[in-house]
Scaffold this active site. Structure first.
Site, mmCIF file in Angstrom:
data_model
loop_
_atom_site.group_PDB
_atom_site.id
_atom_site.type_symbol
_atom_site.label_atom_id
_atom_site.label_comp_id
_atom_site.label_asym_id
_atom_site.label_seq_id
_atom_site.Cartn_x
_atom_site.Cartn_y
_atom_site.Cartn_z
ATOM 1 N N HIS A 53 0.867 -1.231 0.180
ATOM 2 C CA HIS A 53 -0.263 0.224 -0.094
ATOM 3 C C HIS A 53 0.820 1.191 0.140
ATOM 4 O O HIS A 53 0.470 2.572 0.931
ATOM 5 C CB HIS A 53 -0.576 -0.323 1.238
ATOM 6 C CG HIS A 53 -1.944 -1.351 1.527
ATOM 7 N ND1 HIS A 53 -2.926 -1.067 0.358
ATOM 8 C CD2 HIS A 53 -1.857 -2.554 1.614
ATOM 9 C CE1 HIS A 53 -4.149 -2.470 1.034
ATOM 10 N NE2 HIS A 53 -2.788 -3.477 1.519
ATOM 11 N N ASN B 110 -10.362 -3.151 1.925
ATOM 12 C CA ASN B 110 -9.346 -3.207 0.780
ATOM 13 C C ASN B 110 -11.293 -2.564 -0.026
ATOM 14 O O ASN B 110 -12.168 -2.922 -0.010
ATOM 15 C CB ASN B 110 -9.199 -4.672 0.119
ATOM 16 C CG ASN B 110 -7.745 -4.549 0.549
ATOM 17 O OD1 ASN B 110 -7.585 -4.298 0.823
ATOM 18 N ND2 ASN B 110 -7.225 -5.966 0.787
#
Length: 496
Positions: A55, A128
């Site tokens: 990320h 997510n």
């Protein structure tokens, strides 16, 4: 036999359980004593500097949660104590596998990390834009991410590595199908759903526990790129998603999401046909309908990206009273690895950084360490209990004991009988959820991605992955095989 290289720890100790974490029973929580898990995750968390290990490329904005429905029968969390409550939030979006300078339109899941600044502490809900994930045991996580990064020899992204791993781990198929659909290339961050993904729990005022999943439904509507459009956008504007979010909020076109939950009782979980704590599965909404909770709105771009987005730190371990964990193996692994990753990346006092600091009361005995900037407790005691301060442990916040299915600890195969249906839900996704055009796009994206597989194991990897597609849906397997120019033989069909 003398030429066999035994799998060992970093200290040289041979071991056998590299894929299944020690748990309490087949579906119970992870045990702290499984040091192989900690060695793998601790080393994995320290492999990249200074970016986030995963990320790395992201953008964020501040906003608020407004509670619109009463869920106090499920949770005693103060944030949900009454309709109309508002709470400041930070939402960070991200890609997963790319570096900090990678393109926003890469085919990748999108991180959806929320920080709620509540009066009972900060609550991080780190998920997510997909309800499932590629693996369901934390020992597998580092290995999976390595396949999404760069080949150690060529320093290039490697389709061979990716598909080799996926073909050897059929539990990945559900997430692979989502990734290879147009949902893998969102057109903007405002036009995607968010999910807590894991199973969590809620505890009400009567100390009753239920299992929950969190959903955030975009009110802007879903909008995705096709594979061709995503490839084109990489060259036009690699930062298009961040630009879109900044400009929308700057124009006061504030994006919103409806916050909803699914609820499962402990009794329903015991009688459920599959493991409700399996991160590669979804709970059917026909059986566990979405329950309205509130609305989140993004209305403020951070004044300094580095201070408030790059330094933001999220960890699923950060829950508040009335919200808790579950025996989800991946969640249990993240409870340890995420705070560990933040301490490595930002230092042991990362929660003193303003964007991470609870704006309400913080009282503890943590002292010293790099970048202690909050007065370091000044002259107050640094131990507990003591005879000098008035800090107490409030027993009213105590949680009820979690009932487990076994008292026997061991390394339980995550894909044992009863846990190994990796094909039903991906098949349903392809046949019943996707439209005709989405099915065509998914097949085209799979064929394009698998065409990059190379090397002496190319045919082995392709055939192994094709067997998974056939098991999920015959039409899917045939379409991918045709696109790759593979002749489908009796042997492959027999394995399917």
């Amino acid at each position: 036999m003398s030429d066999i290289k035994k799998l060992t720890t970093a200290s040289g100790k041979p071991y056998s359980e590299n894929e299944n974490t020690m748990t309490v029973g087949a579906r119970g929580p992870v045990l702290l004593q499984d040091f192989i898990l900690h060695e793998k995750m601790a080393h994995f968390n320290r492999e990249r500097l200074p970016e986030r290990v995963v990320h790395a490329k992201g953008t964020g904005a501040f906003g608020k949660l407004t509670v619109t429905h009463d869920i106090t029968n499920y949770t005693r969390a103060k944030i949900f104590s009454k309709i109309g409550n508002e709470c400041k939030i930070l939402l960070r979006f991200s890609t997963v596998g790319g570096e900090k300078g990678s393109a926003d339109s890469e085919r990748d899941p999108r991180g959806f990390a929320l920080k709620f600044y509540t009066e009972d502490g900060n609550w991080d809900l780190v998920g997510n834009n997909t309800p499932v994930f590629f693996v369901k045991d934390p020992k597998k996580f580092g290995d999976f991410i390595h396949t999404q990064k760069r080949d150690p020899k060529t320093n290039l992204k490697s389709p061979t590595m990716m598909w080799d791993f996926w073909s050897l781990n059929p539990e990945s198929l559900h997430q692979v199908m989502i990734l290879m659909s147009d949902r893998g290339t969102p057109a903007s961050l405002r036009n995607l759903h968010g999910f807590g993904s894991h199973t969590f729990s809620m505890i009400n005022a009567d100390n009753e526990r239920v299992w929950v999943k969190f959903h955030f439904k975009t009110q802007q509507g879903i909008k995705n790129f096709t594979g061709a459009e995503a490839n084109e956008m990489r060259g036009i504007d690699p930062d298009h998603a961040q630009r879109d979010l900044v400009e929308a909020i700057g124009n006061k076109d504030f994006p919103t999401w409806a916050m909803k939950i699914q609820v499962m009782t402990e009794t329903e979980a015991k009688d459920f046909p599959f493991n409700p704590f399996d991160l590669t599965k979804v709970w059917p909404q026909g059986d566990f309908p979405l329950i309205e909770v509130g609305t989140i709105e993004l209305n403020q771009i951070p004044s300094n990206y580095f201070a408030e987005v790059e330094q933001s730190a999220f960890a699923p371990a950060h829950v508040v009273d009335g919200i808790s964990y579950s025996p989800d193996r991946m969640l249990q692994g993240r409870l340890l690895s995420y705070p560990d990753a933040q301490r490595y990346r930002l230092g042991s006092n990362y929660e003193q950084i303003p964007v991470n600091r609870c704006p309400f009361a913080v009282n503890n005995y943590q002292r010293d360490g790099l970048m202690a900037v909050n007065g370091n407790g000044e002259d107050s005691p640094n131990y507990f209990p003591n005879s000098f301060d008035d800090i107490v442990a409030d027993e009213s916040y105590k949680e009820p004991a979690m009932e487990l299915d076994s008292t026997i600890a061991g390394w339980y195969d995550r894909n044992a009988e009863g846990e190994n249906d990796h094909y039903t839900q991906p098949g349903i996704l392809f046949r019943k959820v996707m439209t005709d055009q989405e099915r065509k796009n998914t097949v085209a994206n799979i064929v394009g991605a698998m065409s990059g597989i190379s090397g002496p194991k190319r045919d082995v990897i392709i055939n192994r992955q094709l067997c998974h597609f056939f098991r999920a849906d015959i039409g899917l397997g045939m379409a991918v095989a045709q696109g790759l120019g593979v002749t489908v033989g009796d042997n492959m069909m027999a394995h399917a």
